[in-house]
Motif scaffolding. Structure first.
Motif, PDB file in Angstrom:
ATOM      1  N   GLY A   1       0.792  -1.210   0.000  1.00  0.00           N
ATOM      2  CA  GLY A   1       0.000   0.000   0.000  1.00  0.00           C
ATOM      3  C   GLY A   1       0.833   1.273   0.000  1.00  0.00           C
ATOM      4  N   HIS A   2       0.553   2.168  -0.940  1.00  0.00           N
ATOM      5  CA  HIS A   2       1.162   3.486  -1.008  1.00  0.00           C
ATOM      6  C   HIS A   2       0.070   4.499  -1.339  1.00  0.00           C
ATOM      7  N   LEU A   3       0.337   5.772  -1.069  1.00  0.00           N
ATOM      8  CA  LEU A   3      -0.539   6.842  -1.517  1.00  0.00           C
ATOM      9  C   LEU A   3      -0.097   7.168  -2.947  1.00  0.00           C
ATOM     10  N   VAL A   4      -0.771   6.586  -3.922  1.00  0.00           N
ATOM     11  CA  VAL A   4      -0.268   6.558  -5.290  1.00  0.00           C
ATOM     12  C   VAL A   4      -0.125   7.961  -5.878  1.00  0.00           C
ATOM     13  N   TYR A   5      -1.145   8.790  -5.739  1.00  0.00           N
ATOM     14  CA  TYR A   5      -1.039  10.122  -6.342  1.00  0.00           C
ATOM     15  C   TYR A   5       0.013  10.971  -5.640  1.00  0.00           C
ATOM     16  N   THR A   6       0.222  10.761  -4.346  1.00  0.00           N
ATOM     17  CA  THR A   6       1.291  11.478  -3.639  1.00  0.00           C
ATOM     18  C   THR A   6       2.649  11.087  -4.218  1.00  0.00           C
ATOM     19  N   LEU A   7       2.837   9.810  -4.537  1.00  0.00           N
ATOM     20  CA  LEU A   7       4.054   9.383  -5.219  1.00  0.00           C
ATOM     21  C   LEU A   7       4.163  10.045  -6.588  1.00  0.00           C
ATOM     22  N   TYR A   8       3.077  10.044  -7.327  1.00  0.00           N
ATOM     23  CA  TYR A   8       3.049  10.589  -8.686  1.00  0.00           C
ATOM     24  C   TYR A   8       3.449  12.062  -8.699  1.00  0.00           C
ATOM     25  N   ALA A   9       2.784  12.875  -7.878  1.00  0.00           N
ATOM     26  CA  ALA A   9       3.020  14.322  -7.903  1.00  0.00           C
ATOM     27  C   ALA A   9       4.411  14.680  -7.398  1.00  0.00           C
TER      28      ALA A   9
END
Length: 323
Positions: free
Chosen positions: A245-253
């Motif tokens: 589990g990761h905060l996907v959009y936080t990684l993306y941005a």
């Protein structure tokens, strides 16, 4: 170490420009004539020039017909914005998705909506559907898989808006409102102590620091976000978001915009972007105020009881995505 691709193809601003300028780009590609260099044209004969002058005078004497206003027509012909929403019926407290759809149709001039997951019985033909069954009890892992399903689907274009079924648009919004990077502030421990979300947030923070983003921002603001397929797929693969589990959009941005200074949302009485209803009995005066002043509002399970009657009053009519 993950090194994100560089260049305009991986920058949200580039995608927004390409979307908004599509009409102009097509015009240029079709070979629209440009002004000619006067020195390259032959001088007209005096007789031809006189005839042309007479025609010009006649044309000037005639009343001009008003030119049609093409702005509305051009907007109507523009490609609709694709909104993608993950949906798991078993986790819904009520008609969150129904009101989210009504709100999107009212808030944006031209949208397509695709849901990934379950399809409600009341869904109409206009609501596009990508079937997907849950693959993990970790919500963020399941979200990553639903994102992968959207990436793989021809129903979803290369750039799209990702949002949730419990985020409601409260006023007319433009694509620029969504494209703008928004953050709660710096990424830190969030959620219940030792809970799944907090563990996912910690894992996200550690992964970003390991890859050179020392003080990342928290982009999980509960607002719609703008993403593109190739970059999102790269993030999910590079960080193993489909497994842990990761905060996907936080990684993306943070990965693609490490030096960006995002707009900081204020989820309190001073903000103007988003409000959250997380209690069954919020102060009704404050709730009415934020409904009248914010762009979006969202709820958790506890807040649904308080927000549902407000949504019923705001969006009483069926939208085109319902039967």
């Amino acid at each position: 170490m993950f090194n994100p691709p560089s260049g305009p193809d991986f920058r949200t601003e580039g995608f927004s420009f390409n979307l908004l300028m599509k009409k102009e780009t097509k015009t240029q590609e079709s070979g629209t004539a440009l002004p000619k260099d006067e020195t390259s044209t032959k001088k007209k004969s005096s007789k031809a020039a006189a005839a042309e002058s007479a025609e010009t005078a006649d044309a000037a004497a005639k009343p001009k017909e008003p030119e049609p206003d093409e702005s509305d027509e051009a907007q109507d012909k523009a490609d609709p914005i694709c909104i993608v929403i993950p949906y798991l019926a078993a986790k819904a407290k009520g008609d969150e998705l129904r009101y989210a759809l009504r709100a999107w149709e009212k808030g944006m001039r031209s949208v397509r909506i695709v849901i990934v997951g379950d399809k409600p019985a009341w869904a109409g033909k206009a609501l596009e559907h990508i079937p997907h069954k849950p693959v993990s009890t970790n919500p963020q892992v399941d979200v990553a898989h639903k994102m992968m399903a959207a990436i793989a689907s021809d129903r979803v274009p290369d750039v799209f808006v990702w949002t949730n079924d419990d985020i409601y648009t409260l006023c007319p919004v433009e694509l620029a409102d969504i494209i703008t990077l928004k953050s709660h502030g710096r990424l830190a421990n969030r959620g219940k102590a030792n809970g799944v979300y907090q563990e996912n947030a910690k894992r996200t923070l550690e992964a970003l620091r390991k890859n050179g983003v020392r003080d990342p921002y928290d982009y999980a603001t509960h607002t719609p976000v703008f993403v593109e397929k190739e970059g999102l797929a790269e993030i999910i693969k590079a960080y193993g978001c489909d497994k842990e589990g990761h905060l996907v959009y936080t990684l993306y941005a943070n990965s693609y915009f490490p030096d960006h200074r995002p707009t900081i949302t204020q989820n309190d009485g001073r903000g103007s972007i988003i409000a959250s209803v997380y209690r069954p009995n919020p102060d009704t005066r404050i709730l009415d105020k934020v409904l009248a002043t914010r762009k979006w509002i969202n709820n958790n399970d506890a807040g649904w009881k308080a927000l549902e009657p407000k949504l019923q009053a705001l969006f009483p009519d069926k939208c085109s995505f319902e039967k």
